[in-house]
Design an enzyme around this catalytic site. Structure first.
Site, PDB file in Angstrom:
ATOM      1  N   ARG A 164       0.846  -1.195   0.000  1.00 58.37           N
ATOM      2  CA  ARG A 164       0.000   0.000   0.000  1.00 58.37           C
ATOM      3  C   ARG A 164       0.884   1.250   0.000  1.00 58.37           C
ATOM      4  NH1 ARG A 164      -1.300   1.756   4.688  1.00 58.37           N
ATOM      5  NH2 ARG A 164      -2.068  -0.215   5.491  1.00 58.37           N
ATOM      6  N   ASP A 219      -7.875  19.652 -13.477  1.00 53.98           N
ATOM      7  CA  ASP A 219      -8.251  18.326 -13.952  1.00 53.98           C
ATOM      8  C   ASP A 219      -7.935  18.300 -15.450  1.00 53.98           C
ATOM      9  OD1 ASP A 219      -9.559  16.107 -15.012  1.00 53.98           O
ATOM     10  OD2 ASP A 219     -11.215  16.212 -13.573  1.00 53.98           O
ATOM     11  N   TYR A 231     -16.855  17.987 -14.093  1.00 56.87           N
ATOM     12  CA  TYR A 231     -17.271  16.577 -14.150  1.00 56.87           C
ATOM     13  C   TYR A 231     -18.339  16.322 -13.068  1.00 56.87           C
ATOM     14  CZ  TYR A 231     -16.926  11.510 -13.777  1.00 56.87           C
ATOM     15  OH  TYR A 231     -17.210  10.173 -13.728  1.00 56.87           O
ATOM     16  N   LYS A 235      -9.451   7.355 -18.580  1.00 57.74           N
ATOM     17  CA  LYS A 235      -9.786   7.933 -19.879  1.00 57.74           C
ATOM     18  C   LYS A 235      -8.570   7.831 -20.812  1.00 57.74           C
ATOM     19  CE  LYS A 235     -13.424   8.671 -17.451  1.00 57.74           C
ATOM     20  NZ  LYS A 235     -13.679   9.925 -16.746  1.00 57.74           N
TER      21      LYS A 235
HETATM   22  C1  LIG Z   1     -14.031  10.306 -15.420  1.00 54.02           C
HETATM   23  C2  LIG Z   1     -13.596  11.622 -14.908  1.00 54.02           C
HETATM   24  C3  LIG Z   1     -13.284  11.788 -13.548  1.00 54.02           C
HETATM   25  C4  LIG Z   1     -13.435  10.667 -12.531  1.00 54.02           C
HETATM   26  O1  LIG Z   1     -12.552   9.632 -12.759  1.00 54.02           O
HETATM   27  P1  LIG Z   1     -12.836   8.075 -12.402  1.00 54.02           P
HETATM   28  O2  LIG Z   1     -11.614   7.394 -12.885  1.00 54.02           O
HETATM   29  O3  LIG Z   1     -14.091   7.682 -13.114  1.00 54.02           O
HETATM   30  O4  LIG Z   1     -13.002   7.995 -10.918  1.00 54.02           O
HETATM   31  C5  LIG Z   1     -12.841  13.033 -13.139  1.00 54.02           C
HETATM   32  N1  LIG Z   1     -12.722  14.067 -14.018  1.00 54.02           N
HETATM   33  C6  LIG Z   1     -13.037  13.933 -15.326  1.00 54.02           C
HETATM   34  C7  LIG Z   1     -12.895  15.111 -16.234  1.00 54.02           C
HETATM   35  C8  LIG Z   1     -13.485  12.720 -15.810  1.00 54.02           C
HETATM   36  O5  LIG Z   1     -13.811  12.607 -17.108  1.00 54.02           O
END
Ligand SMILES: *Cc1c(COP(=O)(O)O)cnc(C)c1O
Length: 395
Positions: free
Chosen positions: A57, A183, A109, A208
């Site tokens: 961890r 982000d 998001y 993504k």
């Molecule tokens: C999908 C997404 C998240 C969250 O990520 P997860 O891997 O689904 O927890 C945060 N910000 C954006 C812009 C996203 O597209």
């Protein structure tokens, strides 16, 4: 780790995506890092670690390779990996204290808003939605709220694809002693590197584009600041939302083709956006690469390419929201699904899917909006698929 500026000079980004975090295994010569599944590591003497590992961890060789790659690609000094994008988001918030406020993009998001609104609020952290593409609105919000400690930026925004001026936000936020977190999921470090523009922390849902194949859930943070990295690492270990070694390996594998995938998908998205703009049924195409995008100059300054996400609205006269749902329901190549950023193209209606949780809030999105995540298929096939869906749903 070398100075980020040196790294920039040593290798171009495309080369670094292939080599970042990868050193052949000194024991075996293996070119690709092993998926190191051991949860515990033999010590030389009590408390004397062999290679810095004691418990998985806390640290793990496969995760360390991914974290080094992310730090490299975002030109940070530190990369920190988590079990999901939301786990990474939660860990940023551990930096705050009860009584603090955060300013947050008003079309952030949906899951980020849900976490802020339904969870952080209960712990005394107040999320305030602001249109960060409007710098006057940001300056006013900072002046009106003494307790703002953090500004949460998403650019391009989701699903409206507005562009936020990262350098300008950093200037305003830092002037009030607030951190800027970006982000960078939609852009990826290939298109945009927020740390170079002064941001304190960059976040990705690695689910993504970084992973890129719709087969792994993950999240990462990157920063140049030792003080923040130390606190984030402490919390990563303390709270424990860490990714599995296999998940780290999958993200690393996906990263190797990031530049190629982004180039192809972005070029196809530009063609699709132009094609959609010529259709009578379409009201408004939102794509940062279009000449009519309101932030065209900022896109050129801030982004290497305009990206592979396209949104558009079906005109009221052409059937509006009901037609949008019908179109999204009958494409064959574009798969009707949430998520984005993979090799296959996806289509969705945010109001009924990804953004359902923000209905009837300040973050609600137009009902007739369709969002495309453009993949790496032949763009001719993608155009034909949408064309057929328009035809099949016309009254
Ligand atoms: C999908 C997404 C998240 C969250 O990520 P997860 O891997 O689904 O927890 C945060 N910000 C954006 C812009 C996203 O597209």
């Amino acid at each position: 780790m070398p100075d980020p500026k040196d790294r920039e000079r040593i290798d171009r980004f495309e080369t670094r995506t292939v080599h970042a975090g990868a050193e052949p295994d000194p024991a075996t010569g293996a070119v690709i890092p092993a998926i190191e599944m051991s949860t515990t590591f033999k010590q030389n003497a009590v408390g004397e670690l062999r290679e810095g590992y004691d418990y998985a961890r806390t640290d793990n060789p496969t995760r360390r390779a991914l974290e080094a790659a992310i730090a490299d690609l975002e030109t940070g000094q530190h990369g920190i990996a988590y079990a999901s994008g939301m786990a990474a988001t939660q860990n940023v918030l551990y930096l705050l204290d009860p009584g603090d406020a955060i300013l947050i993009s008003d079309d952030v998001y949906g899951g980020t808003w849900r976490l802020a609104d339904r969870v952080w609020r209960r712990y005394g952290i107040e999320p305030i939605p602001v249109d960060l593409s409007d710098l006057d609105a940001l300056a006013r919000a900072l002046a009106d709220n003494e307790t703002v400690r953090l500004v949460w930026v998403e650019t391009p925004t989701n699903p409206l694809l507005k562009i936020v001026d990262i350098s300008a936000v950093v200037r305003l936020a830092a002037g009030r002693g607030a951190l800027t977190v970006v982000d960078n999921t939609f852009a990826t470090p290939f298109l945009q590197r927020p740390l170079e523009l002064g941001a304190d922390i960059v976040l990705h849902s690695a689910t993504k584009y970084l992973g890129g194949h719709s087969d792994v859930v993950g999240g990462v943070l990157a920063t140049r600041r030792d003080d923040l990295a130390e606190r984030l690492r402490f919390n990563q270990n303390a709270a424990g939302a860490v990714p599995s070694p296999f998940d780290c390996w999958l993200v690393l594998r996906g990263l190797r083709t990031l530049a190629l995938r982004m180039e192809r998908a972005s070029a196809s998205a530009a063609l699709l956006a132009a094609w959609l703009g010529g259709r009578g049924e379409v009201d408004r195409v939102r794509y940062p690469g279009l000449p009519e995008h309101p932030d065209r100059d900022l896109v050129r300054r801030q982004m290497h390419l305009p990206g592979a996400m396209v949104s558009f609205e079906v005109a009221e006269a052409a059937g509006g929201a009901a037609r949008a749902r019908a179109i999204a329901g009958c494409t064959r190549l574009f798969t009707l699904a949430e998520s984005l950023g993979a090799v296959e193209s996806l289509i969705e209606v945010p109001a009924g899917m990804t953004h359902q949780s923000v209905a009837e809030t300040p973050l609600a999105v137009p009902a007739a909006l369709i969002r495309l995540s453009v993949g790496i298929e032949s763009v001719d096939d993608l155009v034909a698929d949408l064309d057929a869906a328009f035809a099949a749903t016309s009254a």
